[in-house]
Design an enzyme around this catalytic site. Structure first.
Site, PDB file in Angstrom:
ATOM      1  N   ASP A  80     -62.607 116.770  83.462  1.00  0.00           N
ATOM      2  CA  ASP A  80     -61.218 117.194  83.693  1.00  0.00           C
ATOM      3  C   ASP A  80     -61.100 118.709  83.564  1.00  0.00           C
ATOM      4  O   ASP A  80     -60.404 119.358  84.346  1.00  0.00           O
ATOM      5  CB  ASP A  80     -60.274 116.558  82.657  1.00  0.00           C
ATOM      6  CG  ASP A  80     -60.015 115.095  82.931  1.00  0.00           C
ATOM      7  OD1 ASP A  80     -60.095 114.674  84.096  1.00  0.00           O
ATOM      8  OD2 ASP A  80     -59.736 114.354  81.953  1.00  0.00           O
TER       9      ASP A  80
ATOM     10  N   LYS B  33     -58.756 107.262  76.600  1.00  0.00           N
ATOM     11  CA  LYS B  33     -59.504 108.497  76.306  1.00  0.00           C
ATOM     12  C   LYS B  33     -59.677 108.705  74.801  1.00  0.00           C
ATOM     13  O   LYS B  33     -60.802 108.929  74.347  1.00  0.00           O
ATOM     14  CB  LYS B  33     -58.830 109.704  76.956  1.00  0.00           C
ATOM     15  CG  LYS B  33     -59.212 109.845  78.423  1.00  0.00           C
ATOM     16  CD  LYS B  33     -58.698 111.145  78.996  1.00  0.00           C
ATOM     17  CE  LYS B  33     -58.905 111.158  80.487  1.00  0.00           C
ATOM     18  NZ  LYS B  33     -58.261 112.279  81.142  1.00  0.00           N
TER      19      LYS B  33
END
Ligand code: NAP
Length: 285
Positions: free
Chosen positions: A114, A78
């Protein structure tokens, strides 16, 4: 039905490491089938940097060349993809994190599903009494704590973060801004808190295979009147959730966040509504 502007099968996948345990292919394949859209979702394990540097750049090039239509990103990549993208959506910029990549207008975009995946699941479940408190305690200060902080800040909640390394929480709060109170994840600090409506566990304590773990100190009761959300979904009931239910508190695991973020990613890539029930059925198989 296959979108008319995308007659060929969707070529999708996940980059991260390790990926052996990932449920994402099952969830995405079940939804694609239910949508009658052809496509595949594959796992692309890429070792942590520096070893995976060339493979990571190559994967993003495959998006740019349209060989791939979309990628999800998970641990440890990420943070690694951020510098390789052309643009972040406003929410991904705010969270400093992107888990969903695609090309729009010739530019490589990073988005976060998310944050809304977590918030949609919490908001759809949290009882009114706890929601009214609008004060949350987040346990842990790693990658997913970031999504939890942004989701709750966007919804106007007051926040506490309890971390076993408060310096890590200070750093996270410094990056994200806003008013965030920090304390140490121990009984004496936690016992001082009051008015907490929601506890969100973002630590891996209690996750398979070390299922005996619990981030909340053994010697301390959970706050009366709080609801407990645990991002862990394997096992379905962690020690923390068991303790919460034993104390009569509302408690929920992170399966809804997993399904929610996956569905939102697939919506970004296909431009079509994604049936959550198909993903839930695949999750429960
Ligand atoms: P991460 O970036 O490694 O952060 C973990 C955080 O928890 C760090 O602050 C870490 O502190 C702390 N921590 C680790 N073990 C601890 C323990 N035994 N007691 C107290 N604190 C502890 O991990 P992440 O990506 O945020 O993931 C965390 C958990 O969330 C995992 O279980 C993951 O599966 C789950 N998750 C679920 C979803 C979902 O869709 N449901 C999405 C993302 C993540 P140190 O740095 O000191 O170790």
């Amino acid at each position: 039905m296959q979108p008319s502007d995308h007659p060929s099968p969707f070529n999708l996948g996940l980059i991260g490491y390790p990926l052996g345990h990932s449920l994402s292919p099952q969830l995405h394949h079940a939804a694609l089938q239910a949508m009658q859209v052809s496509g595949t979702y594959r796992l692309f394990p890429i070792p942590p940097l520096p070893d995976g540097r060339i493979e990571l750049a190559d994967m993003l090039q495959r998006l740019r060349s349209k060989e791939l239509d979309g990628l999800n990103v998970t641990i440890p990549h990420k943070p690694n993809v951020l510098g390789l993208l052309d643009e972040l959506t406003p929410l991904a910029r705010r969270a400093g994190s992107a888990n969903t990549l695609f090309i729009r207008g010739g530019r490589l975009i990073g988005d976060t599903t998310d944050v809304p995946g977590l918030w949609d699941d919490i908001a759809g479940w949290l009882p009114a009494e706890q929601a009214a408190a609008k004060t949350a305690l987040i346990l842990g200060a790693g990658g997913s704590a970031r999504a939890a902080v942004v989701a709750l800040q966007e919804a106007g909640w007051r926040l506490w973060i309890a971390a076993r390394r408060p310096a890590q929480a200070e750093e996270l709060a410094g990056h994200l801004g806003g008013e965030i109170n920090i304390l140490s994840l121990d009984a004496s600090a936690l016992s001082q808190l009051n008015g907490i409506g929601l506890i969100v566990n973002t630590t891996p304590a209690g996750m398979y295979p070390k299922m005996e773990g619990c981030p909340w100190p053994d010697e301390l009761s959970l706050p009366e009147g709080a609801a407990v959300y645990d991002l862990i979904y394997n096992p379905a009931e962690t020690v923390l959730l068991r303790r919460a239910r034993g104390a009569g508190l509302p408690a929920r695991n992170g399966a809804g966040m997993l399904v929610g973020q996956a569905a939102l990613s697939l919506e970004r890539w296909t431009g079509l509504p994604v049936p959550r029930e198909a993903m839930w059925a695949a999750f429960n198989k």
